[in-house]
Design a protein around this motif. Structure first.
Motif, PDB file in Angstrom:
ATOM      1  N   MET A 191       3.937  44.155  63.277  1.00 26.79           N
ATOM      2  CA  MET A 191       4.826  42.990  63.299  1.00 26.79           C
ATOM      3  C   MET A 191       5.561  42.841  64.636  1.00 26.79           C
ATOM      4  O   MET A 191       5.576  41.759  65.221  1.00 26.79           O
ATOM      5  CB  MET A 191       5.830  43.043  62.145  1.00 26.79           C
ATOM      6  N   THR A 192       6.166  43.899  65.114  1.00 25.35           N
ATOM      7  CA  THR A 192       6.868  43.819  66.397  1.00 25.35           C
ATOM      8  C   THR A 192       5.895  43.561  67.536  1.00 25.35           C
ATOM      9  O   THR A 192       6.165  42.684  68.382  1.00 25.35           O
ATOM     10  CB  THR A 192       7.717  45.078  66.643  1.00 25.35           C
ATOM     11  N   ASP A 245      17.411  39.298  60.982  1.00 28.40           N
ATOM     12  CA  ASP A 245      17.193  40.055  59.738  1.00 28.40           C
ATOM     13  C   ASP A 245      17.582  39.225  58.521  1.00 28.40           C
ATOM     14  O   ASP A 245      16.878  39.224  57.504  1.00 28.40           O
ATOM     15  CB  ASP A 245      17.978  41.368  59.758  1.00 28.40           C
ATOM     16  N   ASN A 248       4.665  35.646  55.219  1.00 23.82           N
ATOM     17  CA  ASN A 248       3.260  35.434  55.570  1.00 23.82           C
ATOM     18  C   ASN A 248       3.070  34.107  56.303  1.00 23.82           C
ATOM     19  O   ASN A 248       2.243  34.011  57.208  1.00 23.82           O
ATOM     20  CB  ASN A 248       2.369  35.489  54.327  1.00 23.82           C
ATOM     21  N   TRP A 307      -2.460  42.889  57.592  1.00 23.47           N
ATOM     22  CA  TRP A 307      -1.522  43.241  58.647  1.00 23.47           C
ATOM     23  C   TRP A 307      -0.726  44.459  58.198  1.00 23.47           C
ATOM     24  O   TRP A 307      -0.468  44.642  57.021  1.00 23.47           O
ATOM     25  CB  TRP A 307      -0.552  42.082  58.893  1.00 23.47           C
ATOM     26  N   THR A 308      -0.317  45.260  59.146  1.00 25.05           N
ATOM     27  CA  THR A 308       0.528  46.414  58.830  1.00 25.05           C
ATOM     28  C   THR A 308       1.940  46.152  59.347  1.00 25.05           C
ATOM     29  O   THR A 308       2.142  45.322  60.247  1.00 25.05           O
ATOM     30  CB  THR A 308      -0.014  47.709  59.481  1.00 25.05           C
ATOM     31  N   GLU A 309       2.872  46.859  58.801  1.00 23.46           N
ATOM     32  CA  GLU A 309       4.262  46.758  59.239  1.00 23.46           C
ATOM     33  C   GLU A 309       4.383  47.105  60.730  1.00 23.46           C
ATOM     34  O   GLU A 309       5.149  46.484  61.466  1.00 23.46           O
ATOM     35  CB  GLU A 309       5.141  47.698  58.399  1.00 23.46           C
ATOM     36  N   GLU A 310       3.584  48.071  61.160  1.00 21.54           N
ATOM     37  CA  GLU A 310       3.632  48.515  62.552  1.00 21.54           C
ATOM     38  C   GLU A 310       3.123  47.449  63.532  1.00 21.54           C
ATOM     39  O   GLU A 310       3.343  47.557  64.733  1.00 21.54           O
ATOM     40  CB  GLU A 310       2.806  49.798  62.742  1.00 21.54           C
ATOM     41  N   THR A 362      14.850  36.502  58.046  1.00 21.01           N
ATOM     42  CA  THR A 362      13.585  37.021  57.508  1.00 21.01           C
ATOM     43  C   THR A 362      13.745  37.502  56.066  1.00 21.01           C
ATOM     44  O   THR A 362      12.818  37.350  55.266  1.00 21.01           O
ATOM     45  CB  THR A 362      13.000  38.146  58.395  1.00 21.01           C
TER      46      THR A 362
END
Length: 178
Positions: A140-141, A45, A57, A135-138, A48
């Motif tokens: 990323m993982t 964390d 990006n 891209w969406t936050e969802e 990032t």
């Protein structure tokens, strides 16, 4: 005829940072720690947060470059034994992600499978994804999970827990020399 989704048209991104994040996850799993180790997560964390939007990006593009590199290696390895990389890698990847519902929501699985198929057929994963919007936050993982699972798959095939990381690190070293 070259496709507009060919890798030569794609940004490479920060492959080193993406590789560091994946290698950290690989080592955590192999050392018996969970991916949600609070100390490791705090470091990730902090890293990032220090990137800023442009740096994030770049790491995102770097992760897609890793997917492309891993799938290129896997495609060549499968071709050596007359097998299709899509047939042998994608179902395993999808099955693994389906067993991770807290990390990978079901609606992200087709997107990640598409990234892997694009890379396996010689297209840029990030350009393939970009044609469908930002891209969406969802995502990323699931992207991190996809990259991790491909690296782990390579490591299992080679019976070397560091092979995927070393392969990319060596490629980065060679590109620095050029």
């Amino acid at each position: 005829m070259s496709s507009p989704l060919s890798p030569q048209h794609a940004p490479v991104g920060d492959v080193g940072a993406a590789l560091m994040l994946i290698d950290s996850q690989l080592k955590a799993v192999h050392n018996g720690r969970t991916a949600t180790d609070p100390e490791q997560q705090a470091l990730i964390d902090q890293f990032t947060a220090s990137l800023g939007p442009e740096g994030a990006n770049d790491v995102l593009d770097g992760a897609c470059t890793l997917i492309y590199m891993f799938m290129t290696w896997l495609r060549k390895a499968h071709e050596d034994v007359d097998k299709d990389v899509i047939e042998y890698v994608v179902p395993t990847l999808v099955a693994s992600m389906r067993r991770m519902p807290r990390s990978v929501r079901p609606e992200a699985i087709p997107i990640m499978a598409g990234l892997v198929i694009a890379a396996g057929t010689g297209l840029s994963p990030n350009l393939w994804r970009k044609q469908y919007g930002d891209w969406t936050e969802e995502e990323m993982t699931p992207l991190e999970v996809t990259t991790f699972l491909l690296a782990e798959h390579i490591n299992r095939i080679t019976e070397d827990p560091d092979f995927a990381t070393r392969m990319v690190a060596e490629a980065l070293s060679r590109s620095d020399e050029d």
